[in-house]
Design an enzyme around this catalytic site. Structure first.
Site, short mmCIF file in Angstrom:
data_model
loop_
_atom_site.label_atom_id
_atom_site.label_comp_id
_atom_site.label_asym_id
_atom_site.label_seq_id
_atom_site.Cartn_x
_atom_site.Cartn_y
_atom_site.Cartn_z
N ASP A 145 0.87 -0.97 -0.06
CA ASP A 145 -0.08 -0.08 -0.04
C ASP A 145 0.88 1.22 -0.05
OD1 ASP A 145 -1.87 1.84 0.21
OD2 ASP A 145 -1.98 1.56 2.70
N ASP A 180 -4.64 -10.85 -15.37
CA ASP A 180 -5.78 -11.90 -15.11
C ASP A 180 -7.07 -11.62 -16.14
OD1 ASP A 180 -7.06 -14.12 -13.59
OD2 ASP A 180 -5.89 -13.53 -11.95
N ASP A 188 -8.82 -17.04 -16.10
CA ASP A 188 -9.75 -17.92 -15.01
C ASP A 188 -10.41 -18.79 -15.18
OD1 ASP A 188 -10.07 -16.96 -11.93
OD2 ASP A 188 -11.88 -16.83 -12.82
N GLU A 207 -5.95 -21.50 -16.26
CA GLU A 207 -6.51 -22.28 -14.98
C GLU A 207 -7.59 -23.03 -15.18
OE1 GLU A 207 -8.03 -21.07 -10.75
OE2 GLU A 207 -9.09 -20.53 -12.20
N HIS A 267 -3.33 -17.42 -4.77
CA HIS A 267 -4.35 -16.70 -3.90
C HIS A 267 -5.49 -17.44 -3.42
CE1 HIS A 267 -6.17 -16.50 -7.70
NE2 HIS A 267 -7.01 -16.01 -7.29
N ASP A 268 -5.68 -18.61 -3.88
CA ASP A 268 -6.84 -19.53 -3.58
C ASP A 268 -6.24 -20.59 -2.35
OD1 ASP A 268 -8.41 -18.12 -5.00
OD2 ASP A 268 -7.96 -19.48 -6.84
O1 TEU Z 1 -10.57 -19.71 -9.04
C1 TEU Z 1 -11.41 -21.15 -9.30
C2 TEU Z 1 -11.99 -21.90 -8.54
O2 TEU Z 1 -12.75 -22.68 -8.99
C3 TEU Z 1 -11.81 -21.39 -7.32
O3 TEU Z 1 -13.20 -21.15 -6.77
C4 TEU Z 1 -11.61 -22.66 -6.29
O4 TEU Z 1 -12.50 -23.54 -6.50
C5 TEU Z 1 -11.63 -22.08 -4.93
O5 TEU Z 1 -10.88 -21.02 -4.72
C6 TEU Z 1 -11.02 -23.27 -3.97
O6 TEU Z 1 -11.19 -23.20 -2.80
C7 TEU Z 1 -10.65 -18.57 -9.65
C8 TEU Z 1 -9.97 -17.64 -8.83
O7 TEU Z 1 -8.70 -18.10 -8.72
C9 TEU Z 1 -10.52 -17.30 -7.56
O8 TEU Z 1 -9.86 -16.69 -6.91
C10 TEU Z 1 -11.86 -16.91 -8.03
O9 TEU Z 1 -12.77 -16.66 -6.66
C11 TEU Z 1 -12.76 -17.93 -9.07
O10 TEU Z 1 -11.99 -18.19 -10.00
C12 TEU Z 1 -14.04 -16.99 -9.27
O11 TEU Z 1 -13.39 -16.09 -10.48
CA CA Z 2 -3.57 1.68 -1.04
#
Ligand code: TEU
Ligand code: CA
Length: 539
Positions: free
Chosen positions: A25, A102, A203, A245, A317-318
């Site tokens: 930030d 993305d 995505d 992905e 990030h997931d």
């Molecule tokens: O993630 C794909 C996805 O299928 C996720 O929802 C995944 O199943 C979940 O995170 C597992 O816990 C992508 C992105 O990386 C994610 O951040 C998004 O929320 C999702 O698509 C929807 O756009």
């Molecule tokens: Ca900021």
């Protein structure tokens, strides 16, 4: 620096994922921004990465942190302005870093202008941009459920129809059967190519060919036709990087997505190795079955050889932090973080490092109210309704919740870990006192420098890109060892996945070989806790 005018340059590259909301930030609002990414480019140059995969920075109501886009051609003011994005592209390029954006093409935000038009009347020209079915208000078209909870259908009383939303009601699915939608998306992609973006991460690309009437989300009948159309119309330059992905990808379908004939995408980003330590669903946490992991990697490594290309990653990030998941964050944090890095980066494919992974950042444990992620909030309620106690539900979230990866990047041991002068949008992990970039840069034995070395090795020895993979001792439940061989070069990677001492693994051929990298001094004899060794010979 890689020659990025070469067609397959991304096969020698290492990418770094920036989750901008949590990176840096610069204006004290507690939210990372584009100027923050610009400010940290020198750090990424020191690490040695060739590109940044930037999670979404488009205008968005942020219901799913930008994976709900309201305007594909605008930067969200929370992240900065278009000028900042342009500057980021330029400044990154000066440092040999390509920006990969993305692309969320499966759905938009329910605040996207297209959707606001679409839902206003059945005759609106945008209506057919989304997927609608007639029906009574109390009876959705079918039983399909959304990834983030509830039905996959949402009713709009004004027009007496249901729209399809695979993820959440705030993320209505685009109607890919409509050629006008495909045309709009291709034009939008060209807008970003013209700005100098070097590629795209797509995505949930396996979902765009869905057929909700038949319960089909992934791998729909027209999926690959659509991807080939994108390649022809939007990804025209051979040098653009395209990463798909696909949670549903198998070795067989990956050969299609990443066909070396260039008709679809450059590589897949698949998760089979990330699903082995779960039971029926992701919240069913099991210990890692190492033998299954080894065989999974072997299948992908041998299965795509010459016929596709994979991404190599342990975090995004997931996903939770891998050192907390497969390593030992308490007793052997540094050793196990390095071991996991070597295991991953020794293979064939294109490695992705998720921000903070190069520091050995760990998971976090927060009270349920402190979490931000819509998936976590929903899962908590669902787990309770399935009979788990609040403690059990929280344990599952501590192990698997997406916010584990989304806590602010730890730059220093100072206030808010140097992430922000204001109140961070998600709490900072208290271990920033020890785990931070400043400390890592000052310590030659840090996880950071181990990653730096891995990146440099990939650029120095062609065997990392080209070598054929052979798994050693497949049934060994504690040690993961493999070799890579190509053009007279031989690489051995040995990884102790336990805190126990294990017998040395060193095939005859590698006696006396050069050590390229190790996480203990004097790498010889029995394997120490979480020890890893990379040995190399050239015939
Ligand atoms: O993630 C794909 C996805 O299928 C996720 O929802 C995944 O199943 C979940 O995170 C597992 O816990 C992508 C992105 O990386 C994610 O951040 C998004 O929320 C999702 O698509 C929807 O756009
Ligand atoms: Ca900021």
């Amino acid at each position: 620096m890689l020659d990025k005018t070469k067609k397959d340059w991304w096969k020698s590259a290492v990418f770094y994922q920036v989750y901008p909301k949590s990176f840096q930030d610069t204006n004290g609002d507690g939210i990372g921004d584009l100027r923050g990414v610009i400010q940290r480019l020198d750090y990424l140059e020191t690490l040695g990465v060739d590109g940044i995969w930037l999670s979404p920075v488009y205008a968005s109501p942020q219901k799913d942190n930008g994976y709900d886009i309201a305007d594909y051609r605008a930067i969200d003011p929370m992240f900065g302005a278009m000028e900042d994005m342009e500057e980021l592209i330029r400044e990154a390029e000066k440092r040999g870093i390509t920006i990969i954006m993305d692309l969320v093409l499966n759905h938009t935000s329910d605040r996207h202008r297209w959707f606001l038009e679409a839902r206003s009347s059945r005759d609106n020209p945008y209506h057919d941009y989304y997927i609608w079915r007639d029906g009574a208000p109390d009876c959705p078209p079918n039983e399909m459920t959304a990834t983030f909870g509830g039905s996959a259908w949402t009713y709009v009383p004004e027009i007496g129809q249901w729209y399809f939303n695979q993820f959440s009601p705030w993320q209505p699915d685009l109607n890919w059967e409509n050629p006008v939608v495909r045309g709009e998306l291709c034009e939008m992609i060209r807008f970003w190519v013209a700005k100098g973006v070097g590629g795209f991460r797509l995505d949930v690309i396996d979902n765009i060919g869905k057929e909700p009437d038949h319960g089909i989300t992934c791998n729909g009948p027209r999926l690959h036709e659509y991807i080939r159309e994108l390649r022809r119309r939007a990804f025209r330059e051979d040098t653009l990087v395209t990463v798909g992905e696909a949670w549903s990808a198998s070795v067989e379908t990956a050969r299609q997505y990443a066909d070396p004939d260039g008709s679809e995408l450059n590589m897949v980003f698949q998760f089979e190795h990330m699903c082995l330590d779960s039971g029926g669903e992701k919240w069913d946490v099991l210990p890692l079955p190492l033998v299954r992991l080894k065989k999974c990697y072997e299948r992908w490594q041998t299965g795509l050889r010459g016929s596709g290309w994979n991404s190599l990653f342990l975090e995004n990030h997931d996903l939770p932090r891998v050192v907390s998941r497969w390593g030992d964050e308490g007793n052997w944090r540094v050793q196990s973080a390095k071991m996991l890095a070597a295991m991953c980066h020794g293979m064939q494919g294109t490695p992705y490092i998720y921000q903070g992974e190069e520091l050995g950042m760990t998971n976090i444990r927060l009270p349920i109210e402190a979490y931000d992620d819509l998936e976590i909030k929903n899962a908590y309620q669902e787990l309770l309704s399935k009979g788990r106690t609040p403690e059990e539900a929280l344990e599952a979230i501590y192990a698997r919740g997406r916010d584990n990866a989304r806590t602010p990047m730890q730059w220093t041991d100072g206030e808010n870990a140097g992430f922000s002068d204001g109140e961070p949008w998600l709490p900072v992990n208290r271990n920033c006192l020890a785990v931070n970039a400043r400390a890592a840069l000052a310590d030659p034995d840090s996880v950071f420098y181990f990653y730096q070395r891995l990146i440099a090795l990939r650029k120095t020895y062609p065997v990392f890109r080209d070598g054929a993979f052979t798994l050693l001792d497949p049934e060994d439940e504690k040690c993961f060892a493999y070799t890579r061989d190509a053009g007279g070069e031989h690489l051995l990677v040995v990884c102790n996945f336990t805190a126990e001492e294990l017998p040395e693994v060193c095939p005859e051929q590698f006696r006396g070989a050069e050590t390229l990298l190790a996480n203990y001094p004097d790498p010889a004899g029995p394997l120490r806790p979480y020890e890893t060794r990379m040995l190399y010979i050239k015939a």
